[in-house]
Design a protein around this motif. Structure first.
Motif, mmCIF file in Angstrom:
data_model
loop_
_atom_site.group_PDB
_atom_site.id
_atom_site.type_symbol
_atom_site.label_atom_id
_atom_site.label_comp_id
_atom_site.label_asym_id
_atom_site.label_seq_id
_atom_site.Cartn_x
_atom_site.Cartn_y
_atom_site.Cartn_z
ATOM 1 N N LEU A 213 14.999 6.933 -8.899
ATOM 2 C CA LEU A 213 13.837 7.252 -9.729
ATOM 3 C C LEU A 213 12.638 6.396 -9.362
ATOM 4 O O LEU A 213 11.502 6.869 -9.313
ATOM 5 N N LEU A 214 12.896 5.123 -9.091
ATOM 6 C CA LEU A 214 11.812 4.225 -8.708
ATOM 7 C C LEU A 214 11.155 4.672 -7.414
ATOM 8 O O LEU A 214 9.919 4.726 -7.314
ATOM 9 N N HIS A 215 11.953 5.017 -6.413
ATOM 10 C CA HIS A 215 11.388 5.426 -5.124
ATOM 11 C C HIS A 215 10.700 6.782 -5.222
ATOM 12 O O HIS A 215 9.712 7.027 -4.517
ATOM 13 N N LEU A 218 7.380 5.676 -7.062
ATOM 14 C CA LEU A 218 6.600 4.552 -6.534
ATOM 15 C C LEU A 218 5.796 4.935 -5.302
ATOM 16 O O LEU A 218 4.571 4.759 -5.253
ATOM 17 N N TRP A 219 6.458 5.456 -4.264
ATOM 18 C CA TRP A 219 5.774 5.674 -2.986
ATOM 19 C C TRP A 219 4.718 6.771 -3.049
ATOM 20 O O TRP A 219 3.626 6.616 -2.474
ATOM 21 N N PRO A 220 4.940 7.902 -3.743
ATOM 22 C CA PRO A 220 3.819 8.840 -3.886
ATOM 23 C C PRO A 220 2.635 8.257 -4.650
ATOM 24 O O PRO A 220 1.477 8.518 -4.291
ATOM 25 N N MET A 221 2.899 7.453 -5.675
ATOM 26 C CA MET A 221 1.804 6.848 -6.419
ATOM 27 C C MET A 221 1.060 5.815 -5.567
ATOM 28 O O MET A 221 -0.165 5.690 -5.671
ATOM 29 N N VAL A 222 1.779 5.079 -4.733
ATOM 30 C CA VAL A 222 1.114 4.127 -3.830
ATOM 31 C C VAL A 222 0.193 4.862 -2.867
ATOM 32 O O VAL A 222 -0.957 4.457 -2.640
ATOM 33 N N SER A 223 0.680 5.955 -2.280
ATOM 34 C CA SER A 223 -0.153 6.736 -1.364
ATOM 35 C C SER A 223 -1.363 7.318 -2.084
ATOM 36 O O SER A 223 -2.491 7.306 -1.556
ATOM 37 N N LEU A 224 -1.166 7.787 -3.313
ATOM 38 C CA LEU A 224 -2.274 8.350 -4.081
ATOM 39 C C LEU A 224 -3.316 7.293 -4.426
ATOM 40 O O LEU A 224 -4.530 7.513 -4.287
ATOM 41 N N LEU A 225 -2.877 6.116 -4.845
ATOM 42 C CA LEU A 225 -3.813 5.055 -5.210
ATOM 43 C C LEU A 225 -4.555 4.508 -3.994
ATOM 44 O O LEU A 225 -5.762 4.253 -4.064
ATOM 45 N N VAL A 226 -3.853 4.329 -2.882
ATOM 46 C CA VAL A 226 -4.508 3.821 -1.667
ATOM 47 C C VAL A 226 -5.561 4.800 -1.171
ATOM 48 O O VAL A 226 -6.681 4.409 -0.797
ATOM 49 N N GLY A 227 -5.233 6.092 -1.158
ATOM 50 C CA GLY A 227 -6.219 7.090 -0.742
ATOM 51 C C GLY A 227 -7.432 7.128 -1.648
ATOM 52 O O GLY A 227 -8.579 7.234 -1.180
ATOM 53 N N THR A 228 -7.191 7.022 -2.967
ATOM 54 C CA THR A 228 -8.318 7.011 -3.912
ATOM 55 C C THR A 228 -9.196 5.783 -3.715
ATOM 56 O O THR A 228 -10.437 5.871 -3.756
ATOM 57 N N LEU A 229 -8.579 4.627 -3.495
ATOM 58 C CA LEU A 229 -9.361 3.408 -3.261
ATOM 59 C C LEU A 229 -10.191 3.501 -1.987
ATOM 60 O O LEU A 229 -11.345 3.053 -1.958
ATOM 61 N N ILE A 230 -9.622 4.074 -0.933
ATOM 62 C CA ILE A 230 -10.364 4.202 0.328
ATOM 63 C C ILE A 230 -11.597 5.079 0.132
ATOM 64 O O ILE A 230 -12.707 4.742 0.578
ATOM 65 N N VAL A 231 -11.436 6.203 -0.551
ATOM 66 C CA VAL A 231 -12.580 7.104 -0.775
ATOM 67 C C VAL A 231 -13.631 6.438 -1.651
ATOM 68 O O VAL A 231 -14.834 6.476 -1.355
ATOM 69 N N LEU A 232 -13.205 5.799 -2.742
ATOM 70 C CA LEU A 232 -14.160 5.164 -3.646
ATOM 71 C C LEU A 232 -14.900 4.013 -2.981
ATOM 72 O O LEU A 232 -16.120 3.874 -3.142
ATOM 73 N N LEU A 233 -14.189 3.180 -2.224
ATOM 74 C CA LEU A 233 -14.852 2.055 -1.558
ATOM 75 C C LEU A 233 -15.834 2.528 -0.498
ATOM 76 O O LEU A 233 -16.919 1.951 -0.328
ATOM 77 N N THR A 234 -15.479 3.600 0.227
ATOM 78 C CA THR A 234 -16.394 4.128 1.244
ATOM 79 C C THR A 234 -17.659 4.688 0.605
ATOM 80 O O THR A 234 -18.780 4.432 1.069
ATOM 81 N N VAL A 235 -17.510 5.442 -0.477
ATOM 82 C CA VAL A 235 -18.676 6.010 -1.157
ATOM 83 C C VAL A 235 -19.535 4.908 -1.779
ATOM 84 O O VAL A 235 -20.770 4.935 -1.704
ATOM 85 N N CYS A 236 -18.897 3.914 -2.392
ATOM 86 C CA CYS A 236 -19.658 2.809 -2.991
ATOM 87 C C CYS A 236 -20.395 2.000 -1.930
ATOM 88 O O CYS A 236 -21.543 1.593 -2.135
ATOM 89 N N ALA A 237 -19.743 1.750 -0.791
ATOM 90 C CA ALA A 237 -20.401 1.011 0.282
ATOM 91 C C ALA A 237 -21.603 1.777 0.816
ATOM 92 O O ALA A 237 -22.662 1.193 1.084
ATOM 93 N N ARG A 238 -21.469 3.098 0.947
ATOM 94 C CA ARG A 238 -22.590 3.897 1.425
ATOM 95 C C ARG A 238 -23.731 3.904 0.413
ATOM 96 O O ARG A 238 -24.919 3.854 0.774
#
Length: 253
Positions: A213-215, A218-238
């Motif tokens: 259950l943990l796996h 856990l891993w789909p949520m990690v991928s989802l959060l990392v992708g969201t952070l990358i998009v948000l940081l790129t847009v904020c930096a721009r």
């Protein structure tokens, strides 16, 4: 005949010609003064900078969106393939079981083995049955190794790995029969059973536990959060870069 004497032709005086030349000279200076203030050109430059990402920023956004899509897709796949069997396995209750009888049936069951890409065959294995006393329900139940073997063959306690050699599988069954008949008999051990689905069957061990259950989550949520952070940081930096460039242009305008 002069052009000015033609019927309907407008007459131009020297004063009108000078005023026209003056207006043409004033218009470029007025446009330059208006442009120096930065109203049309600065707004156009600001819009162009806001919506034009560099190649590295474009790749970062694509990577973030790809990770978000992978996280959502893997979450659905893992929940469909692993979460439902795991929840069913977690519903089984632990109990104390004691071996009552061990027997090997004369009936043989078929299994399919593979020996290569285009090589398949069938073999026969004996059926081992181990009956135990379930302390929770106070009834006799058939012991199975796990949920997968219970689904594969509900009549037998153990399904060996299918081999080309039938003698090898028979030796595995005889080894287990000897163990449960001599050493495991009349010994209490922890088993698992589901009174709603299969009250007459118990399991030696669970196929899935809480770590699955943990796996699955856990891993789909990690991928989802990392992708969201990358998009948000790129847009904020721009966005910060656009504001800094606008402030710099305002200082030098």
């Amino acid at each position: 005949v002069r052009c000015s004497e033609v019927v309907g032709a407008p007459r131009r005086t020297p004063g009108a010609a000078q005023r026209g030349a003056g207006e043409r000279a004033v218009a470029p200076r007025f446009y330059e003064a208006f442009s120096m203030r930065g109203y049309p050109r600065r707004s156009m430059a600001k819009i162009r900078v806001s919506y034009e990402y560099s190649e590295a920023e474009d790749k970062s956004i694509r990577l973030g969106l790809f990770l978000i899509a992978c996280g959502i897709l893997s979450l659905f796949i893992l929940c469909f393939c692993w979460l439902s069997p795991t929840l069913q396995s977690m519903r089984s209750k632990p109990a104390n079981c004691t071996v009552i009888s061990v027997s090997c049936l004369e009936e043989r069951f078929e299994c399919v083995f593979t020996c290569g890409a285009d090589c398949k065959g069938t073999s026969l294995y004996p059926c081992l049955q181990i009956f135990v006393n379930n302390s929770e329900s106070n009834s006799v139940a058939l012991l199975h190794y796990d949920e997968q073997q219970l689904v594969l063959n509900p009549k037998c306690s153990y399904v060996p790995k299918c081999e080309r050699d039938n003698q090898k599988m028979q030796q595995d069954i005889q080894r287990l029969e000897h163990y449960w008949s001599k050493e495991g008999k009349n010994q209490s051990f922890t088993c698992f059973f589901n009174p709603q689905r299969r009250p007459d069957d118990v399991l030696w061990q669970r196929s899935h536990d809480a770590s699955v259950l943990l796996h699955c989550v856990l891993w789909p949520m990690v991928s989802l959060l990392v992708g969201t952070l990358i998009v948000l940081l790129t847009v904020c930096a721009r966005s910060l870069a656009v504001r800094a460039e606008a402030i710099q242009k305002r200082k030098f305008s």
